[in-house]
Each structure stands twice: as structure tokens, then as C-alpha cells.
Write a protein that holds these residues in place. Structure first.
Motif, PDB file in Angstrom:
ATOM      1  N   GLN A   1       1.653   8.964  -6.548  1.00  0.00           N
ATOM      2  CA  GLN A   1       2.036  10.683  -5.853  1.00  0.00           C
ATOM      3  C   GLN A   1       3.156  11.022  -6.693  1.00  0.00           C
ATOM      4  O   GLN A   1       3.093  11.781  -7.238  1.00  0.00           O
ATOM      5  CB  GLN A   1       2.205  10.646  -4.488  1.00  0.00           C
ATOM      6  CG  GLN A   1       2.774  12.119  -4.030  1.00  0.00           C
ATOM      7  CD  GLN A   1       2.478  12.167  -2.614  1.00  0.00           C
ATOM      8  OE1 GLN A   1       2.536  11.216  -1.674  1.00  0.00           O
ATOM      9  NE2 GLN A   1       3.433  13.281  -2.346  1.00  0.00           N
TER      10      GLN A   1
ATOM     11  N   THR B   1       0.876   4.027  -3.167  1.00  0.00           N
ATOM     12  CA  THR B   1       0.253   5.633  -2.447  1.00  0.00           C
ATOM     13  C   THR B   1       1.090   6.197  -3.205  1.00  0.00           C
ATOM     14  O   THR B   1       1.725   7.012  -3.558  1.00  0.00           O
ATOM     15  CB  THR B   1       0.497   5.146  -1.358  1.00  0.00           C
ATOM     16  OG1 THR B   1      -0.698   5.239  -0.754  1.00  0.00           O
ATOM     17  CG2 THR B   1       0.399   6.893  -0.868  1.00  0.00           C
ATOM     18  N   GLU B   2       2.721   6.162  -2.865  1.00  0.00           N
ATOM     19  CA  GLU B   2       3.915   6.672  -3.189  1.00  0.00           C
ATOM     20  C   GLU B   2       4.555   6.631  -4.740  1.00  0.00           C
ATOM     21  O   GLU B   2       4.257   7.431  -5.290  1.00  0.00           O
ATOM     22  CB  GLU B   2       5.192   6.575  -3.181  1.00  0.00           C
ATOM     23  CG  GLU B   2       6.279   6.856  -2.504  1.00  0.00           C
ATOM     24  CD  GLU B   2       6.922   8.553  -2.396  1.00  0.00           C
ATOM     25  OE1 GLU B   2       7.801   9.040  -2.395  1.00  0.00           O
ATOM     26  OE2 GLU B   2       5.449   8.474  -1.352  1.00  0.00           O
TER      27      GLU B   2
ATOM     28  N   ARG C   1       0.689  -0.844  -0.019  1.00  0.00           N
ATOM     29  CA  ARG C   1       0.135  -0.051   0.271  1.00  0.00           C
ATOM     30  C   ARG C   1       1.071   1.318   0.139  1.00  0.00           C
ATOM     31  O   ARG C   1       0.639   1.862  -1.002  1.00  0.00           O
ATOM     32  CB  ARG C   1      -0.962   0.120   1.518  1.00  0.00           C
ATOM     33  CG  ARG C   1      -1.649   1.202   1.471  1.00  0.00           C
ATOM     34  CD  ARG C   1      -2.638   1.305   2.212  1.00  0.00           C
ATOM     35  NE  ARG C   1      -3.312   0.403   3.027  1.00  0.00           N
ATOM     36  CZ  ARG C   1      -3.625  -0.829   3.135  1.00  0.00           C
ATOM     37  NH1 ARG C   1      -2.661  -0.565   4.515  1.00  0.00           N
ATOM     38  NH2 ARG C   1      -4.854  -1.686   3.803  1.00  0.00           N
TER      39      ARG C   1
END
Length: 140
Positions: A120, A116-117, A112
Motif C-alpha cells: 500500500q 499488505t502495508e 501478510r
């Protein structure tokens, strides 16, 4: 460092072998199926293309590392063309996502955090969408 003992960093050329390990982990995601070895994964052009020549211009990746600095997971994006599409090809301006986490680190939020990283960072580069590729093994 997360409370589970890992941190994230940008993937570099030095991570090419580990990304290959994570590609093999992604191919072998289903424990009910017979595992495919690294050599076979790399001999299959359709699969090997996700790590060949890492990093190419436009590639983007992140690596999760444990407190001692050893990598434990990775997520990376790669663009493909209509003439040489990947498994999840949508468009030449939508990169395909690959994710792999070492078995002992699964279920701890590493995947996760990686997703997410990388999402982004992709948005910061101007990508509005990413595509999750699907690895097929011998049943394409």
C-alpha cells in the motif's frame, strides 16, 4: 494493535540491525537446510546489499512490533540499478521486496500484514509493481 498482539510502523534508521536480523531469517527460510549465520550473510555482497546503509533515498519499510514494542517482523523495499542489480532485479523503477518474521510470530498473519502495508505504501509512492527477491545460498 491487531488481535494477535502486534502493530505496524514505518521502518527507520534505528531498525537497521533488526532488518539485518530479518534478512538472515529470510536467507534461512528453509528449516531443512543448514542455517547461514549473520556474519556470512553480511560478508556476501549480493545478500548484504539489501540492508547496507539503511535507509537509502527511496527505501521503504515497515516493522511489526509486539505489545511491548519489540520488533517481530519486517518488510522493506529497495531499488537497484542495472549496473548493480539485486537477485530479483526487473527494472530500476521496480523495487525488490524483502520480508522476515521471527519464528515464534510466523503463522499469525504478521507476514501478510507486512506485505499488505508495504505494498500500500509503495502504491502511494507511485510504484505500480514490486518484485520479491529470491535468496540463494551457496548454490547460485
Amino acid at each position: 494493535m491487531s488481535e494477535d498482539g502486534y502493530s505496524l510502523r514505518v521502518a527507520t534508521a534505528d531498525d537497521a540491525d533488526f532488518l539485518t536480523d530479518m534478512l538472515v531469517a529470510a536467507v534461512n527460510w528453509d528449516p531443512a537446510r543448514e542455517a547461514v549465520g549473520r556474519d556470512r550473510v553480511l560478508m556476501d555482497r549480493q545478500t548484504a546489499r539489501y540492508v547496507e546503509g539503511w535507509p537509502r533515498p527511496g527505501d521503504l519499510g515497515v516493522v511489526a512490533v509486539e505489545a511491548g514494542g519489540q520488533p517481530v517482523g519486517a518488510a522493506w523495499l529497495r531499488l537497484f540499478s542495472p549496473d548493480d542489480p539485486g537477485y530479483g532485479f526487473v527494472s530500476e523503477d521496480i523495487p525488490e521486496l524483502s520480508v522476515g518474521v521471527l519464528p515464534l510470530w510466523r503463522g499469525k498473519g504478521v507476514g501478510r500484514a507486512l506485505l499488505t502495508e508495504v505494498a500500500q505504501r509503495a502504491a502511494e509512492r507511485g510504484f505500480a509493481r514490486i518484485c520479491l527477491k529470491t535468496c540463494l545460498r551457496g548454490d547460485r
